[in-house]
Design an enzyme around this catalytic site. Sequence first.
Site, PDB file in Angstrom:
ATOM      1  N   GLN A 233     -65.499 -18.282  -8.611  1.00  0.00           N
ATOM      2  CA  GLN A 233     -65.676 -18.376 -10.064  1.00  0.00           C
ATOM      3  C   GLN A 233     -65.535 -19.825 -10.547  1.00  0.00           C
ATOM      4  O   GLN A 233     -64.990 -20.683  -9.873  1.00  0.00           O
ATOM      5  CB  GLN A 233     -64.647 -17.498 -10.768  1.00  0.00           C
ATOM      6  N   ALA A 517     -53.182 -16.432 -13.492  1.00  0.00           N
ATOM      7  CA  ALA A 517     -53.077 -16.851 -12.096  1.00  0.00           C
ATOM      8  C   ALA A 517     -52.332 -15.816 -11.253  1.00  0.00           C
ATOM      9  O   ALA A 517     -51.251 -15.348 -11.633  1.00  0.00           O
ATOM     10  CB  ALA A 517     -52.370 -18.202 -12.015  1.00  0.00           C
ATOM     11  N   GLU A 573     -60.611  -8.082 -12.167  1.00  0.00           N
ATOM     12  CA  GLU A 573     -59.619  -7.676 -11.171  1.00  0.00           C
ATOM     13  C   GLU A 573     -58.354  -7.277 -11.915  1.00  0.00           C
ATOM     14  O   GLU A 573     -57.841  -8.038 -12.747  1.00  0.00           O
ATOM     15  CB  GLU A 573     -59.297  -8.814 -10.203  1.00  0.00           C
TER      16      GLU A 573
END
Length: 683
Positions: A233, A517, A573
């Site tokens: 990405q 993250a 995700e």
Amino acid sequence: TQSTWGHLSLSLQGDTGKERKSPSSSCCLHHPYHTMVSNEPLLIAHGVTDASTAAAAAAATPRTHHVLVRSMVASVLFGTLLLSISNPSLPSFRGVSKVAGGAEPNPPTWPPSVFIFDPNTPEKTQEIVDRVFAEQGGVEPVCHGHFSPSRYALLFMPGEHKVSVTVGYYTAVAGLGMQPTDVSIDAVTSRNGASDLSIGALSNFWRSAENFHTKPTAMWNGAPNSMLWASSQASPLRRLFIDGNLHLSEGGGYSSGGWISDSVVTGIVAHGTQQQFVSRNVDLRGGWDGGAWNMVFLGCSGSVPTDHCGNGDGRAAVTVEEKTPVFSEKPFIVLDKKTDKYQLVIPKITYDQVGVNSDTHDATVIDFSNVYVATETDTGDMISAKLAAGRHVILTPGNYHLTSPIRIAHSGRTVLGLGFATLICHGVPCIQVADGVDDVRVAGVLLEASRKHTDVMLQWGTMRSAHNTHLKPSFLHDVFVRAGGPAPSATEGVSARLMVQINSANVVYDNSWLWRADHDAAGLVYKRDNPVETAIEVNGDNVIAYGLAVEHTLGDQAVWNGENGRVFFFQAEFPYDVNTEFSEGGYVAYRVGEGVKNHYATGMGAYSFFRDFTVTVETAFVTPKDQDGVILKHPMAVFLNGLGGVKTVWNGNGSEVSLGCKETPEGCQTYICPASKLTHSVQ
């Protein structure tokens, strides 16, 4: 004369308003390339007027090693000569040059993070790009440069550049021509970030290549005449003419999604290991080879693969949309070599586009006298003031610590970042667009959360659908957001409620990655550190997203409350580090608000890897029931690894994917085919 460790300010006093000449033949010295500078003191001898003489003088100085001038520019304005020599290892300072009428200088004074390469100096260019990559890339250590504080823009003048550029983190490579064919570069490459193929290019983020021609001669994956761009990405390819093949992974190394748009590829595009990928307005003259879970082709021409839902029969899952409904390509910079003047080009808006848009005849071309070139020392208020005064803004590579937002309060403004200019939000939105503002472009920036909690990191409008016109839509291009990464999350965690909130109508988001993250500079992230509730919330009507990627937020990943929303490619995700409270909360990858009557989304994927606890979400996608105008095309769910999984795909329909699926004939991915509406709604 005042000299301070690599910075020299020299003034020649004269009659006010009169141009003064130095003893040499020229008072404007512009070296054709920038290069690295020594950390040692710099001696400038009296009468030095060219770069070669300066280098010779420096070589004669006992304490000074190899020194070359990074950018030697002298401007005589109102009786003052300013000669600035910058050392990148030291804090920089910047004199603001005033010209007649209060215009901005053109050419501007570029900071040390920007390199302008002349095709006549290939040896120096090669030396510099190699040094940049040594700092920002490589496999030793693994994913070297992953959270580097450095940012670079490598800009190539029109002409033929006989160099090979390997691209690492936070590095943008771009040509300065009006057309991609105006700039030719022998090779531009993104390689695996790790020798371990299970890591491969999975973390190859934050790099780009734009606006040039290349005729590759290298051998990659056994195929000659190939360009390699192994990435995941936030690593877009734009406005390229690749006269050869394009490989999107290296040697079987894993890779996880990418973007190419407004480009021509004469050879084959080999997808390799890419899990998902977006191709928008690409001329696929040699065709596309392979595919995996979610390959989306939007407005492409040439040998486009056939639309195909699911991959159970051995064929790749391919979603094809014939036309791109509304778009304007990303703004870019051009250089006129004859005048040494820069221009900002804003491509026109087109509708129902098929193939590449190479026509710049109707583009808006803005001289840099009306463009403010900002550096990382500028504050949000300073940049906002420039925008309010009618300027467009270039954000040069660097880290901008913002305690006040960059406010865009007038229509028709452009903010373009170079080299992944990083905007760090200290308790306020990094970017805030006012209500009722149209025809705005924001492009090429990375927004980053800080330890001071921010409610919304990018806010486009404060009121839902604040009367924006569809005739002048606004655009975000390559606007990426992250919470966490550079610092250890366990001790220096960051937070935000929303990454992106779009309240205005008629906004187009063209390539995104909104990332809470899952790993940082210290290792893996655990225990819901770096909390973010939702990646994107859309409340405005007629908002379009091309290439929307969101990951790991602790609530719904994406929420869409506006009418007539359209999404072309979605990848989410679920978070790795949540417990059963996540599934008990009913959180999903993508939620369309209950009051919405019209919504279209295509090429939709949700992925699970519940690493730490057994979590099973009820469904990946939720939309209102009994609404004929709400349609999802090719929604799918994938079990990547870990525990738990996804029970259903959309509104309680579709097969489960969970632990043990690898042993089943169906595998670990499930689709709902064809495009349809469902009447059962999971609340």
